[in-house]
Design an enzyme around this catalytic site. Structure first.
Site, PDB file in Angstrom:
ATOM      1  N   GLU A  48      -0.694  -8.909   5.136  1.00  0.00           N
ATOM      2  CA  GLU A  48      -0.324  -9.000   6.364  1.00  0.00           C
ATOM      3  C   GLU A  48      -1.694  -9.032   7.286  1.00  0.00           C
ATOM      4  O   GLU A  48      -1.795  -9.509   8.552  1.00  0.00           O
ATOM      5  CB  GLU A  48       0.474  -7.925   7.237  1.00  0.00           C
ATOM      6  CG  GLU A  48      -0.266  -6.500   7.261  1.00  0.00           C
ATOM      7  CD  GLU A  48      -0.163  -5.782   5.972  1.00  0.00           C
ATOM      8  OE1 GLU A  48      -0.710  -4.564   6.213  1.00  0.00           O
ATOM      9  OE2 GLU A  48       0.122  -6.089   4.912  1.00  0.00           O
ATOM     10  N   HIS A  66      -3.067  -5.384   1.176  1.00  0.00           N
ATOM     11  CA  HIS A  66      -2.266  -5.613   2.743  1.00  0.00           C
ATOM     12  C   HIS A  66      -2.479  -7.390   3.019  1.00  0.00           C
ATOM     13  O   HIS A  66      -3.295  -7.633   3.691  1.00  0.00           O
ATOM     14  CB  HIS A  66      -3.164  -4.896   4.016  1.00  0.00           C
ATOM     15  CG  HIS A  66      -3.017  -3.556   3.827  1.00  0.00           C
ATOM     16  ND1 HIS A  66      -2.088  -2.773   4.330  1.00  0.00           N
ATOM     17  CD2 HIS A  66      -3.693  -2.563   3.071  1.00  0.00           C
ATOM     18  CE1 HIS A  66      -2.292  -1.557   4.234  1.00  0.00           C
ATOM     19  NE2 HIS A  66      -3.036  -1.340   3.406  1.00  0.00           N
ATOM     20  N   CYS A  72       0.794  -1.268   0.119  1.00  0.00           N
ATOM     21  CA  CYS A  72      -0.088  -0.110   0.095  1.00  0.00           C
ATOM     22  C   CYS A  72       1.068   1.392   0.076  1.00  0.00           C
ATOM     23  O   CYS A  72       1.609   1.641  -1.036  1.00  0.00           O
ATOM     24  CB  CYS A  72      -0.847  -0.030   1.225  1.00  0.00           C
ATOM     25  SG  CYS A  72      -2.146   1.236   1.006  1.00  0.00           S
TER      26      CYS A  72
END
EC number: 4.3.3.6
Length: 206
Positions: free
Chosen positions: A188, A186, A83
């Site tokens: 994660e 994202h 991002c």
């Protein structure tokens, strides 16, 4: 031992530092939060997390990390940006602030907040080159997309043509150039470790 579990830094100025740290450790790396030049010098790869790209840009300058990080990238250090990290790694950004610093590393143009300032999130399943095991579920949060790339940049994923994709359909959202990897989304946040494992493998092979 260090080659098997390489020491990878997570730029710890803003953003999803804890989540990236957990994903990298589960993906086979040792992790060091990076806030100082000495810490940057110790790592063999770096993750630049999501957050606010203009804020991270200013903090890099405040913490005297901007030029050392540019130098490490120019010397071939592997890096992964998600991002805001993708925005910072690009050579050029559209809709950014005039005083925003770019790190280089990816010969491409990105559009900041491309999915729209009013759209806080957008989710889609992506076919992701270099990753096996089916689509990657991607979470986009005020995300950028890639407007254009040079021939030296490999496109790894684009938003599929679905009814919900709207203007994002066909847009580039994951790229790689040499040992530099970037995603507009994202990974994660989803518990899917495959993008982080790919980056750990890139670091091992560098």
């Amino acid at each position: 031992m260090s080659a098997e579990r390489p020491l990878i830094g997570v730029l710890a100025l803003q953003g999803d530092v804890r989540e990236h740290t957990a994903a990298l450790e589960a993906g086979g790396a040792r992790v060091l939060p990076v806030r100082r030049q000495s810490e940057l010098a110790d790592v063999v790869g770096l993750v630049i997390p999501g957050g606010e790209s203009t804020t991270i840009s200013r903090l890099l300058e405040t913490f005297e990390l901007l030029e050392p990080l540019r130098a490490r990238l120019a010397a071939g250090m592997p890096a992964y940006g998600s991002c805001a990290g993708m925005i910072l790694l690009a050579e050029k950004v559209l809709d950014g602030r005039p005083d925003q610093h770019q790190l280089g590393g990816l010969d491409m143009i990105v559009r900041r907040n491309a999915f729209g300032r009013q759209v806080d999130s957008f989710e889609e399943d992506l076919d992701f080159a270099d990753i096996e095991g089916g689509p990657v579920h991607a979470v986009f949060i005020r995300a950028p997309w890639v407007e254009s790339t040079s021939p030296t940049v490999r496109v790894l994923a684009t938003v599929p043509e679905t009814p919900t994709a709207g203007a994002a359909a066909g847009r580039i959202v994951a790229v790689r150039q040499g040992s530099v990897l970037a995603t507009a989304f994202h990974p994660e946040l989803t518990g899917d470790l495959r993008v982080h494992r790919l980056f750990v493998d890139i670091v091992r092979g560098a």
